[in-house]
Design an enzyme around this catalytic site. Structure first.
Site, mmCIF file in Angstrom:
data_model
loop_
_atom_site.group_PDB
_atom_site.id
_atom_site.type_symbol
_atom_site.label_atom_id
_atom_site.label_comp_id
_atom_site.label_asym_id
_atom_site.label_seq_id
_atom_site.Cartn_x
_atom_site.Cartn_y
_atom_site.Cartn_z
ATOM 1 N N HIS A 156 0.924 -1.235 0.099
ATOM 2 C CA HIS A 156 0.072 -0.054 0.009
ATOM 3 C C HIS A 156 0.793 1.249 -0.069
ATOM 4 O O HIS A 156 0.472 2.231 -0.210
ATOM 5 C CB HIS A 156 -0.990 0.031 1.156
ATOM 6 C CG HIS A 156 -2.203 -0.995 1.186
ATOM 7 N ND1 HIS A 156 -1.804 -2.429 1.769
ATOM 8 C CD2 HIS A 156 -2.987 -1.113 0.629
ATOM 9 C CE1 HIS A 156 -3.016 -2.907 1.582
ATOM 10 N NE2 HIS A 156 -3.932 -2.114 0.923
ATOM 11 N N ASP A 163 -3.804 -5.811 -8.390
ATOM 12 C CA ASP A 163 -4.160 -5.121 -7.368
ATOM 13 C C ASP A 163 -4.390 -3.799 -7.649
ATOM 14 O O ASP A 163 -3.979 -3.300 -8.827
ATOM 15 C CB ASP A 163 -3.266 -5.264 -5.950
ATOM 16 C CG ASP A 163 -3.885 -5.200 -4.679
ATOM 17 O OD1 ASP A 163 -4.630 -4.809 -4.473
ATOM 18 O OD2 ASP A 163 -2.932 -5.838 -3.823
#
Length: 357
Positions: free
Chosen positions: A191, A262
């Site tokens: 992230h 992702d």
């Protein structure tokens, strides 16, 4: 731009901002999360999604892929509006191991019915990363794989995931095995930053068993993580590595299903330029690009892909093969229909064979 539209799944703040994109074929799917339910109720959102599907049908376009991140446990982005179920890992410690597959399938059926009622036809679950031996909470602040993983035994993970995927399918909801190449050994959070998986291919065979065994017998997509696998490609993360996609997944595994990235807004790849990474993913043979967190970035991503095609960086044959895979995978496709009708067949034996996505 229309050439690339079906390869993008995009988040949104309000349906109005994606209506024209959906109706014209400039996107292939939507990503739902809690921000889409805060301003209204489930029925309102479901009606809006149905209206967009009607617009697609009228325009002669394939149905939208409507994706959500409803794993259960700590990642249930449509709860509390949809029932919050415990993590799949909770099934492993319950009752008799002999009933594990049956309970996982029942769980998938229950979750699938709730998702389908909202209009969701692709769940970004199950997590088939193995549970880390030593979770590092400091390095894994958002991903929290230790809390989301089913188990540390590849055979158990495969059994639960396979049955769960079959359960979702009874409601017409597809599944996504994530996050290849596996996050159990990764000590950085994608992230925020670039992450590397330094293990060799032989070391990773157990980690990859759930991805390989479940995908071989189910109509399930595989999500590619933003993790560099130096043993195959020391430069590009798996989510946009042609070497990993073509050599490992397409050639060695003979995987012919859909690959999805992702979120391209994640720090591990976003800083490289979202248009550049989107182009590299399509050039590698990835089928769906997820732009979930900041939907405005979709325009930069699709522009980068269009420029790459014009300059020859994306092979037209690669794009055509990807489009064919999407035709076999999307709502109403032969793959989905075969999966749904197969639910009356005998169960396959189990066994050995805000966090974001």
């Amino acid at each position: 731009m229309l050439r690339f539209g079906r390869h993008f799944i995009v988040g949104f703040r309000a349906l109005e901002e994606v209506e024209a994109l959906a109706a014209s074929g400039l996107i292939g799917g939507l990503y739902l999360t809690r921000r889409n339910l805060r301003a209204g109720n489930v029925a309102t959102l479901a009606a809006g999604i149905a209206r967009l599907q009607d617009l697609r049908r009228a325009a002669g376009l394939p149905p939208l892929i409507v994706a959500a991140d409803q794993e259960g446990g700590p990642v249930a982005h449509l709860s509390p509006w949809l029932e919050r179920l415990p993590a799949l890992s909770s099934l492993v410690g319950e009752a008799s191991p002999a009933t594990l597959a049956m309970r996982a399938r029942t769980y998938g059926e229950r979750q699938g019915r709730a998702l389908a009622a909202l209009g969701v036809n692709l769940n970004l679950a199950p997590v088939v990363d193995l549970r880390p031996a030593q979770p590092d909470s400091a390095a894994d602040f958002l991903t929290r794989i230790g809390d989301r993983a089913i188990d540390d035994d590849p055979a158990v993970v495969s059994e639960v995931a396979r049955a769960y995927v079959d359960g979702l399918a009874t409601a017409g909801v597809g599944a996504t095995l994530k996050h290849f190449p596996g996050l159990a050994r990764v000590r950085a959070d994608t992230h925020w930053r670039r992450a590397t998986l330094t293990a060799g291919i032989d070391e990773l065979r157990g980690d990859w068993q759930p991805f390989r065994s479940v995908s071989a017998g189910a109509c399930a997509a595989i999500m590619l993580g933003h993790v560099v696998l130096p043993a195959v490609d020391p430069e590009q993360a798996v989510s946009h590595s042609r070497s990993v996609v073509q050599t490992i997944l397409r050639q060695q595994w003979n995987y012919r299903g859909v690959l999805i990235t992702d979120d391209l807004n994640m720090g591990a790849v976003y800083r490289q330029g979202i248009g550049r990474v989107a182009a590299q993913s399509l050039a590698a043979g990835v089928d769906l690009l997820l732009v979930s967190y900041d939907p405005d970035q979709y325009f930069r991503a699709i522009t980068g892909a269009a420029r790459a095609l014009a300059s020859g960086q994306i092979e037209r044959a690669m794009l055509q093969a990807s489009s064919q895979r999407l035709q076999q995978f999307g709502p109403g496709s032969p793959c989905r229909s075969a999966l749904f009708s197969a639910q009356s067949a005998p169960e396959r034996p189990g066994g050995s064979v805000a966090p974001d996505v």
